[in-house]
Design a protein around this motif. Structure first.
Motif, PDB file in Angstrom:
ATOM      1  N   LYS A  37       0.898  -1.082  -0.044  1.00  0.00           N
ATOM      2  CA  LYS A  37       0.010   0.001  -0.005  1.00  0.00           C
ATOM      3  C   LYS A  37       1.034   1.300   0.090  1.00  0.00           C
ATOM      4  O   LYS A  37       1.928   0.990   0.627  1.00  0.00           O
ATOM      5  N   VAL A  38       0.291   2.223  -0.722  1.00  0.00           N
ATOM      6  CA  VAL A  38       0.886   3.534  -0.714  1.00  0.00           C
ATOM      7  C   VAL A  38      -0.068   4.531  -0.289  1.00  0.00           C
ATOM      8  O   VAL A  38      -1.236   4.668  -0.996  1.00  0.00           O
ATOM      9  N   ASP A  39       0.181   5.369   0.891  1.00  0.00           N
ATOM     10  CA  ASP A  39      -0.803   6.359   1.197  1.00  0.00           C
ATOM     11  C   ASP A  39      -2.324   5.937   1.471  1.00  0.00           C
ATOM     12  O   ASP A  39      -3.164   6.378   1.091  1.00  0.00           O
ATOM     13  N   GLY A  40      -2.114   4.572   1.945  1.00  0.00           N
ATOM     14  CA  GLY A  40      -3.464   3.656   2.295  1.00  0.00           C
ATOM     15  C   GLY A  40      -4.034   3.189   1.161  1.00  0.00           C
ATOM     16  O   GLY A  40      -5.253   2.432   1.430  1.00  0.00           O
ATOM     17  N   ASP A 108       8.107   9.307  -3.479  1.00  0.00           N
ATOM     18  CA  ASP A 108       7.613  10.337  -2.739  1.00  0.00           C
ATOM     19  C   ASP A 108       7.312  10.064  -1.054  1.00  0.00           C
ATOM     20  O   ASP A 108       7.795  10.676  -0.104  1.00  0.00           O
ATOM     21  N   ALA A 109       6.492   8.925  -0.946  1.00  0.00           N
ATOM     22  CA  ALA A 109       6.424   8.365   0.289  1.00  0.00           C
ATOM     23  C   ALA A 109       7.599   7.799   1.192  1.00  0.00           C
ATOM     24  O   ALA A 109       7.799   8.299   2.239  1.00  0.00           O
ATOM     25  N   LYS A 132       1.195   9.254  10.568  1.00  0.00           N
ATOM     26  CA  LYS A 132       0.515   8.704   9.542  1.00  0.00           C
ATOM     27  C   LYS A 132       1.082   7.637   8.803  1.00  0.00           C
ATOM     28  O   LYS A 132       2.220   7.908   8.185  1.00  0.00           O
ATOM     29  N   THR A 133       0.239   6.395   8.217  1.00  0.00           N
ATOM     30  CA  THR A 133       1.069   5.450   7.407  1.00  0.00           C
ATOM     31  C   THR A 133       1.264   6.087   6.081  1.00  0.00           C
ATOM     32  O   THR A 133       0.046   6.292   5.572  1.00  0.00           O
ATOM     33  N   VAL A 134       2.597   5.806   5.601  1.00  0.00           N
ATOM     34  CA  VAL A 134       2.625   6.164   4.052  1.00  0.00           C
ATOM     35  C   VAL A 134       3.041   4.994   3.184  1.00  0.00           C
ATOM     36  O   VAL A 134       2.562   5.191   2.012  1.00  0.00           O
ATOM     37  N   LEU A 135       3.342   3.828   3.840  1.00  0.00           N
ATOM     38  CA  LEU A 135       3.711   2.854   3.309  1.00  0.00           C
ATOM     39  C   LEU A 135       3.535   1.614   4.146  1.00  0.00           C
ATOM     40  O   LEU A 135       3.708   1.459   5.177  1.00  0.00           O
TER      41      LEU A 135
END
Length: 140
Positions: A37-40, A108-109, A132-135
């Protein structure tokens, strides 16, 4: 006498069971992980040239992987006690692929990552400075 032995055995058994339920730091990051996942948002690997991955060699402060097209490499300083990551000097190759939908999002993440935490169900979340989860990673 037998009652005392049974009570002592039961107490030891209960203590050992509760000790295994204690939640400690996230599992060791060493090894290779799929970026799921990336940005959720779940990554659709049919829209990448290669499977997005990250690999860690924490003893050597190395990180490597693939952002879906280009190879990722650099330095990752992992503090297991604080569950922090410092991705300094991270870069990627500069190939152009037919499908690069997730490439820039992943890169970016990575630049935002400051820490990591247990994501549940065998996942690890890489988080920004605000938590905040980014990856999201899944062990290969």
């Amino acid at each position: 006498m037998k009652n005392i032995q049974l009570i002592a055995a039961a107490a030891i058994l209960l203590c050992s069971c509760s000790a295994t339920k204690t939640i400690g730091p996230v599992a060791d990051l060493n090894g290779e992980w799929d970026i799921v996942k990336v940005d959720g948002k779940a990554i659709d690997t049919t829209k990448t040239e290669f499977r997005p991955t990250l690999g860690f060699e924490t003893a050597k402060n190395n990180v490597f992987g693939c952002a879906g097209c280009n190879s990722i490499m650099g330095t990752a300083r992992v503090n297991k006690d604080k569950q922090t990551i410092d991705f300094s000097e991270i870069g990627s190759t500069l190939m152009l692929c037919a499908n690069m939908e997730y490439e820039q999002q992943i890169l970016d993440a990575l630049r935002k990552v400051k820490a990591y935490k247990d994501g549940g169900e065998g996942l690890v979340d890489l988080t920004n400075g605000r938590g905040k989860t980014v990856l999201t990673l899944k062990k290969q």
